[in-house]
Design a protein around this motif. Structure first.
Motif, PDB file in Angstrom:
ATOM      1  N   VAL A 278     -27.877  35.735  11.565  1.00  0.00           N
ATOM      2  CA  VAL A 278     -29.289  35.340  11.525  1.00  0.00           C
ATOM      3  C   VAL A 278     -29.844  35.517  10.119  1.00  0.00           C
ATOM      4  O   VAL A 278     -29.681  36.557   9.495  1.00  0.00           O
ATOM      5  N   ASN A 279     -30.472  34.460   9.625  1.00  0.00           N
ATOM      6  CA  ASN A 279     -31.191  34.522   8.359  1.00  0.00           C
ATOM      7  C   ASN A 279     -32.649  34.212   8.649  1.00  0.00           C
ATOM      8  O   ASN A 279     -32.957  33.198   9.271  1.00  0.00           O
ATOM      9  N   LEU A 280     -33.521  35.086   8.181  1.00  0.00           N
ATOM     10  CA  LEU A 280     -34.933  34.907   8.513  1.00  0.00           C
ATOM     11  C   LEU A 280     -35.750  35.701   7.503  1.00  0.00           C
ATOM     12  O   LEU A 280     -35.365  36.817   7.153  1.00  0.00           O
ATOM     13  N   THR A 281     -36.828  35.110   7.029  1.00  0.00           N
ATOM     14  CA  THR A 281     -37.660  35.835   6.063  1.00  0.00           C
ATOM     15  C   THR A 281     -39.110  35.840   6.536  1.00  0.00           C
ATOM     16  O   THR A 281     -39.639  34.814   6.953  1.00  0.00           O
ATOM     17  N   VAL A 282     -39.717  37.004   6.493  1.00  0.00           N
ATOM     18  CA  VAL A 282     -41.147  37.104   6.795  1.00  0.00           C
ATOM     19  C   VAL A 282     -41.839  37.557   5.524  1.00  0.00           C
ATOM     20  O   VAL A 282     -41.465  38.581   4.948  1.00  0.00           O
ATOM     21  N   ILE A 287     -47.304  34.876   9.472  1.00  0.00           N
ATOM     22  CA  ILE A 287     -46.837  35.134  10.830  1.00  0.00           C
ATOM     23  C   ILE A 287     -45.663  34.206  11.113  1.00  0.00           C
ATOM     24  O   ILE A 287     -45.824  32.994  11.101  1.00  0.00           O
ATOM     25  N   VAL A 288     -44.493  34.802  11.310  1.00  0.00           N
ATOM     26  CA  VAL A 288     -43.343  33.993  11.692  1.00  0.00           C
ATOM     27  C   VAL A 288     -43.155  34.147  13.201  1.00  0.00           C
ATOM     28  O   VAL A 288     -42.910  35.251  13.694  1.00  0.00           O
ATOM     29  N   GLY A 450     -52.817  41.738   4.874  1.00  0.00           N
ATOM     30  CA  GLY A 450     -51.665  41.637   3.989  1.00  0.00           C
ATOM     31  C   GLY A 450     -50.321  41.933   4.631  1.00  0.00           C
ATOM     32  O   GLY A 450     -49.302  41.949   3.946  1.00  0.00           O
ATOM     33  N   ALA A 451     -50.289  42.164   5.914  1.00  0.00           N
ATOM     34  CA  ALA A 451     -49.010  42.465   6.553  1.00  0.00           C
ATOM     35  C   ALA A 451     -48.234  41.181   6.827  1.00  0.00           C
ATOM     36  O   ALA A 451     -48.819  40.114   7.002  1.00  0.00           O
ATOM     37  N   GLY A 452     -46.914  41.301   6.831  1.00  0.00           N
ATOM     38  CA  GLY A 452     -46.076  40.212   7.297  1.00  0.00           C
ATOM     39  C   GLY A 452     -45.800  40.459   8.769  1.00  0.00           C
ATOM     40  O   GLY A 452     -45.579  41.599   9.172  1.00  0.00           O
ATOM     41  N   ILE A 453     -45.846  39.402   9.574  1.00  0.00           N
ATOM     42  CA  ILE A 453     -45.768  39.619  11.017  1.00  0.00           C
ATOM     43  C   ILE A 453     -44.636  38.817  11.634  1.00  0.00           C
ATOM     44  O   ILE A 453     -44.526  37.605  11.455  1.00  0.00           O
ATOM     45  N   LEU A 454     -43.762  39.530  12.319  1.00  0.00           N
ATOM     46  CA  LEU A 454     -42.692  38.887  13.086  1.00  0.00           C
ATOM     47  C   LEU A 454     -43.176  38.831  14.526  1.00  0.00           C
ATOM     48  O   LEU A 454     -43.332  39.862  15.176  1.00  0.00           O
ATOM     49  N   PHE A 455     -43.451  37.628  15.003  1.00  0.00           N
ATOM     50  CA  PHE A 455     -44.109  37.458  16.299  1.00  0.00           C
ATOM     51  C   PHE A 455     -43.112  36.825  17.260  1.00  0.00           C
ATOM     52  O   PHE A 455     -42.847  35.620  17.225  1.00  0.00           O
ATOM     53  N   ILE A 466     -50.590  30.533  17.051  1.00  0.00           N
ATOM     54  CA  ILE A 466     -50.860  31.594  16.081  1.00  0.00           C
ATOM     55  C   ILE A 466     -49.922  31.614  14.883  1.00  0.00           C
ATOM     56  O   ILE A 466     -50.305  32.067  13.803  1.00  0.00           O
ATOM     57  N   ALA A 467     -48.698  31.081  15.027  1.00  0.00           N
ATOM     58  CA  ALA A 467     -47.715  31.303  13.970  1.00  0.00           C
ATOM     59  C   ALA A 467     -47.904  30.356  12.792  1.00  0.00           C
ATOM     60  O   ALA A 467     -48.452  29.264  12.933  1.00  0.00           O
ATOM     61  N   ASP A 468     -47.460  30.802  11.612  1.00  0.00           N
ATOM     62  CA  ASP A 468     -47.461  29.939  10.438  1.00  0.00           C
ATOM     63  C   ASP A 468     -46.181  29.120  10.393  1.00  0.00           C
ATOM     64  O   ASP A 468     -46.177  27.990   9.956  1.00  0.00           O
ATOM     65  N   SER A 469     -45.094  29.746  10.820  1.00  0.00           N
ATOM     66  CA  SER A 469     -43.868  28.972  10.947  1.00  0.00           C
ATOM     67  C   SER A 469     -43.136  29.460  12.189  1.00  0.00           C
ATOM     68  O   SER A 469     -43.393  30.558  12.681  1.00  0.00           O
ATOM     69  N   ILE A 470     -42.257  28.630  12.688  1.00  0.00           N
ATOM     70  CA  ILE A 470     -41.610  28.922  13.959  1.00  0.00           C
ATOM     71  C   ILE A 470     -40.099  28.899  13.775  1.00  0.00           C
ATOM     72  O   ILE A 470     -39.548  27.925  13.265  1.00  0.00           O
TER      73      ILE A 470
END
Ligand SMILES: Nc1ncnc2c1ncn2[C@@H]1O[C@H](COP(=O)(O)OP(=O)(O)O)[C@@H](O)[C@H]1O
Ligand SMILES: [Mg+2]
Lengths: 528, 348, 303
Positions: A278-282, A287-288, A450-455, A466-470
């Motif tokens: 898995v490759n994923l960046t927040v 909000i990812v 300012g937090a990064g959010i893994l949703f 709600i998410a910025d990217s999915i």
């Protein structure tokens, strides 16, 4: 013709807890009847009474015009009533066939369970309803959708004529819901009657003939579906107009806060990957959303991001530093906040007080020479209870609160103070509209701070909302990564649903977004 | 309002307990009627005997002392959801360790010897219990089974030392040499054996209460006991609290055994502490694992024990009716249905 | 070589005899364990069976009546244990302790009442347990013949019970529902069945087998000794876990216990080690086995 009539059903769980308050409910033969209502409205209780799992304190039940008392599920089965519970009642170690026949096993030589006959009859039920399960498979190895099929088969095997389904869609994908609904329609063709409980008003419109709306233990309306619209249903359910509206602007502001690099987790004792490279960046202020059907790695993603599960290979970076192998405590010290999916066992300690639950992550801040400063703690807890409007006060056991209030306690703990990264999983599962709205607002506040959010969520609507990217996960892989345009159309959802079901897997690079236009192009390509 | 609710909860628990105890007493009376040829005298001896003179009364209180320690040891472990079933061996080993320490330094000043003996008792038993906690932490080996088995083995090894290398050939019971006079604890209620260890027991209950409820480690331990996954999620070092409660529990058991030697027996006698471990579990459960509740619960057990002794001397039944009386209480003390009855009554 | 086997055959023969009470109690305990209840009352149930079987056998002069009464009394005690636990909803651990305490107190009180002693009670007129006679050619199978045959009938009855329990547990509706109860009692409720019914059945079955186990202890000795079970019920509980909660696994675990005890009996006579150490051996070996098993399982899980 009328199949069922429940009259004046009242059920008290305690002196002051009226779960059903003289409820009248009736059912026509061969209809699909939806029951809607907020959480705690008493829908499940009413169905448990009908199924013989609870006894009403007063009221009567007429089945095919005859007064019946239903003391046990066996009585209900005898009348041809079957129920599929919200939380499946399956035994994971048993096979599908064993689960289906449990309690009414066919016999060989009068004493042994006749597995052959059982499998044959079950296969017949499975085939005649177009299900896709193997009677000899262990239930443990099935997907959630298949487990639900086992529950339905279990009831059909018991010759159910009236099928009760308690929130059957909350755990399913769009495609699985479609297939469930076509099953229900074909059951109706066969002359069966269905009750379906749901929160989602679109589903009411899609599937039901009639709808009963419950609120606070009572029935507030019974309508033909063709004569109502969603707005009216929603008004009936909550007593006022509620709109699902989020005020959000996209503003990713910083570098990567949390980064998964080729992260792999294998199942113990076998080589099957649960997370597959898995490759994923927040990033900060982003909000990812991670969508997927349960069983496809969402849980493992959540656990590994929160330091509760060792990864087998790859790296997890937190502000650029490798954090794979650190405990949750160490991650929290670096700025992790975490709202878990399992809020009753992981997120809270049910028999502890609200205060004790609130300070579990930061009680070291209230120490003097090894002793807890109880005055400071009391003050802190009281403040949080007030600002998050938690019912009941800081000194009662959290287990006595409603689901929504328990989640508020968790949010109060996790989303107060500073966090660099917030891991959120299934935050609104089982919550009503107002509580969900509250949850979203708090998460957006954290993002603004300012937090990064893994949703992580299996509810596509809220991810799109709600998410910025999915990111979409299937069998432990990230199979799609899309910039989100808040497109609530059915087509877009089905497009994502195709990733969730593994029908598409064309985007695996986090830098390579699929935009709305891409989607339009692709969707057209499909249809032509 | 919430405060009042929980107060009424405590009240119905207490009333339920009272009902349980009365009911058990009723069964004891019935049993004596069945077994005794002079039931009235025996019943009188059982129930009133322990209060009939200073000797009986003091000895009864003295029996409660080790029960308080073992009860506390179990309460600490159970509150942390760590199951120490090795209390029997730990008390015994603690008593033996204290004896050996005293025998090793026969000319030391009294206080030094007592302190050393108690440190030895606590350390040895903490180590024995700690093993099980360690195995649990390291390899997830069930501490309930391993502590039980270790305790059974330890008890036999203690038997060997008491009847072998340290056996005193000058007396006709199986016991070690007596410890030096200056190590004996001060008697406070002559002619009974009650001694200053009673104050230590009360102090221990208060200290354990404060530790569990007011300190950092106590909070983390309780949280781990209630829900380990939640605790790990919250950032608590969970594995630590599989071992620490075991060590504390073992140490408390060891102290109980050590104080029995210093205060009562002045030597380790074969089997002198048998039953203290199991009864500690019952004491803790009656007290609902509340350290302060351990005090009255231990007294109740000591009372049954004293009653049976008195009934044996003043009546015509054997001492083992104490076990039967205790078993009645065990049977009913956690019976939820009984407490529900009390609760409904109070509401109606 | 030959001197080796002449020692080891009686060692194993005795082990087979010694393991039987463990195995019986373990098999009965398995039924409660599978139904999701911790059964620490095995010890007390066994003790009740031990006492009443010999007392009734002596009183009636009839061995089988004695054993039957022993089994019945053990089952009655199990019924008390089960009823209080399930109907009054008491903590199963503490009611289990209560059962053990009750049995140990009650047997001594009754022994004192009947025989005016709290020590060993010898019985004169107890017939020997019948030994299964097998055809000569079976008896003459090398080594195995000497190990497997010539035991009393309770040993063979126990083997039959192991087989029977495997069939009941894995092949019958009762077994399916019993296991279901242990894994998810909610499911059983949702099907209109009563988990308590299966749990009570499990407890009664453990009463039955423990009664038999206890009978074997006293009848073989023709005497009752207070606390004659001396921890066997607990060891049986350990065997259930070490045997991975399967009938055959329990048989293997019990055999290991039987072998250690048989060896320590032999060593007591032959080697100069203090007897207390030898008595401690089964516990030490069990705890070592248990920890090695845990280490092995742990290393497999994290690999
Ligand atoms: N077993 C129970 N004991 C006590 N209260 C309960 C129980 N089951 C449900 N309740 C309470 O009854 C009310 C109705 O619950 P339920 O029927 O589950 O609502 P719904 O299914 O509509 O969400 C809620 O307030 C809930 O907390
Ligand atoms: Mg519900």
């Amino acid at each position: 013709m009328q199949l069922l009539e429940m009259k004046g059903i009242t059920k008290l769980y305690a002196d002051d807890l009226v779960a059903n308050d003289s409820v009248d409910f009736s059912l026509e033969e061969r209809e699909i009847h939806a029951i809607v209502g907020e959480n705690g409205a008493g829908k499940t209780t009413l169905m448990k009474i009908l199924y013989g799992l609870e006894q009403p304190d007063s009221g009567s039940i007429l089945f095919r015009g005859v007064k019946k008392s239903i003391h046990s599920p066996l009585d209900a089965n005898r009348l041809g009533i079957g129920m599929v519970h919200q939380h499946f009642k399956l035994i994971p170690d048993f096979t599908v066939a064993e689960n289906v026949v449990l309690g009414i096993e066919p016999l060989r030589a009068k004493i042994f369970v006749d597995h052959v006959t059982a499998a044959r009859e079950i296969r017949r039920v499975i085939e005649s309803h177009g299900f896709s399960i193997d009677p000899n498979a262990r239930v443990r190895s099935l997907t959630v959708g298949q487990m639900q099929q086992v529950e339905i088969v279990k009831m059909l095997y018991r010759k159910a004529e009236l099928l009760i389904l308690d929130e059957p869609t909350s755990v399913l994908t769009e495609q699985e819901i479609d297939s469930l609904f076509s099953t229900l329609r074909s059951l109706r063709e066969d002359g069966k009657t269905c009750i379906i409980i749901t929160h989602k008003l679109q589903e009411v419109m899609d599937i039901s003939d009639r709808v009963t709306v419950m609120r606070k233990g009572g029935v507030v309306a019974v309508r033909s579906t063709s004569e109502v619209d969603k707005a009216e249903l929603s008004r009936l359910m909550v007593g006022k107009n509620m709109l699902f509206q989020l005020d959000r602007k996209y503003a990713a502001c910083g570098d990567s806060a949390l980064e998964f690099k080729d992260v792999t987790i294998r199942q113990r004792g076998s080589n099957r990957p649960l997370l597959d490279r898995v490759n994923l960046t927040v990033r900060s202020c982003e909000i990812v959303g991670v969508a997927g059907v349960s069983g496809n790695g969402l849980g493992e993603l959540e656990d590994s991001a929160a330091g509760l599960r060792r990864i087998d290979s790859g790296q997890i970076l937190f502000d650029g530093q490798d954090i794979s192998g650190l405990s949750t405590g160490e991650l929290r010290a670096r700025g992790l906040a975490y709202v878990p999916a399992d809020r009753l066992h992981r997120g809270s300690s049910l028999s502890s007080t609200v205060t004790e639950n609130l300070i579990v992550t930061n009680h070291h801040n209230f120490l003097r020479a090894g002793f807890l400063k109880s005055g400071k703690i009391r003050h802190y807890a009281t403040k949080l209870v007030e600002s998050f409007a938690i019912d009941g006060g800081p000194r009662i056991a959290i287990g006595t609160l409603s689901g929504g209030n328990i989640q508020k306690v968790i949010l109060a703990r996790e989303l107060t103070g500073e966090a660099k990264i917030v891991v959120v999983s299934e935050p609104t599962w089982g919550l009503d509209v107002a509580s969900s709205q509250f949850v979203y607002e708090k998460i957006l506040e954290m993002r603004s701070a300012g937090a990064g959010i893994l949703f992580i969520s299996s509810n596509l609507d809220e991810i799109i909302g709600i998410a910025d990217s999915i990111a979409v996960m299937y069998r432990g892989k990230v199979v799609g990564f899309l910039r989100n345009e808040q497109d609530q159309s059915k087509e877009f959802k089905e497009f994502i649903g195709e990733y969730m079901l593994g029908l598409r897997d064309d985007f695996v690079s986090p830098d390579d977004f699929v935009s709305r236009d891409d989607f339009a192009v692709r969707a057209k390509g499909e249809s032509s | 309002m919430k405060g009042r609710q929980s107060a009424s909860g405590v009240l119905s628990t207490v009333m339920g307990l009272a009902l349980t105890i009365l009911f058990s007493f009723g069964l004891v009376i019935l049993l004596i009627f069945l077994l005794s040829k002079m039931p009235a005298k025996t019943i009188y001896a059982f129930f009133i005997g322990p209060f009939s003179n200073k000797y009986y009364l003091g000895n009864m209180l003295n029996v409660a002392v080790p029960l308080i320690f073992t009860g506390l040891g179990i309460a600490v472990a159970f509150k942390s959801s760590v199951f120490n079933l090795g209390g029997e061996g730990q008390v015994y080993a603690g008593g033996l360790a204290a004896t050996i320490a005293c025998l090793a330094i026969p000319h030391a000043p009294g206080l030094v010897g007592m302190a050393l003996a108690l440190v030895a008792a606590a350390t040895v038993s903490a180590a024995i219990a700690g093993f099980s906690g360690f195995f649990r932490m390291k390899w997830d080996a069930d501490e309930m089974i391993s502590s039980f088995l270790l305790s059974a083995a330890v008890a036999l090894v203690c038997n060997y030392f008491i009847t072998g290398p340290f056996d005193d050939p000058n007396n006709n019971i199986l016991s070690t040499y007596p410890i030096a006079k200056q190590f004996g604890l001060l008697k406070i209620f002559p002619p009974s054996k009650l001694n200053v260890s009673a104050f230590l027991a009360i102090a221990a209950a208060i200290l354990v209460y404060i530790f569990m409820n007011k300190t950092h480690a106590g909070y983390e331990m309780r949280m781990c006991g209630l829900n380990r996954e939640f605790s790990r999620y919250g950032g608590i070092k969970v594995s630590r609290y599989l071992v620490l409660p075991m060590i504390l529990s073992g140490a408390l058991h060891g102290l109980g055994g050590g104080l029995m030697v210093l205060g009562t027996y002045q030597a380790a006698i074969k089997g002198f502490s048998f039953g203290m471990g199991w009864n500690g579990i019952a004491v803790a459960l009656i007290a609902r694992n509340n350290p302060l509740g351990v005090l009255p619960a231990a007294l109740l057990f000591a009372y049954l024990d004293a009653g049976a002794k008195s009934a044996m001397l003043g009546g015509d039944v054997t001492f083992e009716i104490a076990s039967i009386a205790q078993s009645f209480i065990f049977y009913l003390v956690t019976a939820q249905a009984l407490y529900d009855i009390v609760r409904k009554r109070r509401r109606a | 070589m030959s001197s080796n086997s002449s020692y080891s055959v009686p060692l194993v023969f005795n082990a087979v005899e010694i393991m039987t009470p463990f195995l019986l109690a373990g098999i009965g305990g398995l039924f409660t364990e599978l139904a999701g209840m911790l059964n620490i009352a095995l010890e007390g149930l066994m003790l009740a069976g031990a006492f009443f079987s010999i007392v009734f056998a002596a009183a009636t002069g009839n061995l089988f009546l004695g054993i039957a009464m022993g089994v019945l009394s053990s089952m009655l005690l199990a019924l008390l244990f089960g009823t209080i636990t399930l109907k009054l909803r008491a903590n199963v651990f503490i009611t289990g302790l209560a059962t053990n305490l009750f049995a140990s107190g009650f047997t001594v009180v009754l022994a004192y009442q009947l025989f005016h002693t709290k020590g060993v009670i010898q019985f004169q007129n107890i017939p020997k347990l019948p030994v299964l006679v097998v055809p000569d050619f079976l008896q003459r199978i090398p080594i195995l013949g000497d190990i497997l045959f010539g035991h009393n009938i309770i040993v063979y009855l126990t083997w039959a019970l192991v087989l029977l329990s495997a069939i009941v547990i894995y092949r019958t509706p009762f077994g399916l529902r019993l296991r279901g109860t242990g894994i998810n009692a909610d499911t059983i409720v949702s099907l209109g069945l009563s988990p308590q019914k299966y749990q009570l059945a499990g407890i009664l079955i453990s009463g039955f087998t423990c009664g038999l186990a206890g009978a074997m202890l006293t009848i073989r000795l023709a005497a009752f000794v207070p606390e004659i079970t001396s921890g066997r019920g607990w060891i049986a509980l350990v065997a259930i876990y070490l045997g991975n909660k399967t009938p055959f696994g329990i048989a293997v675990a019990s055999f290991v216990f039987g072998l250690t005890e048989s060896f320590s009996n032999y060593a007591q006579g032959a080697i100069k080690i203090p007897s207390d150490f030898i008595l401690a051996l089964p516990y030490v070996i069990t705890v070592a086995a248990m920890i090695l098993y845990a280490v092995w399982r742990h290393s497999r899980a994290t690999r």
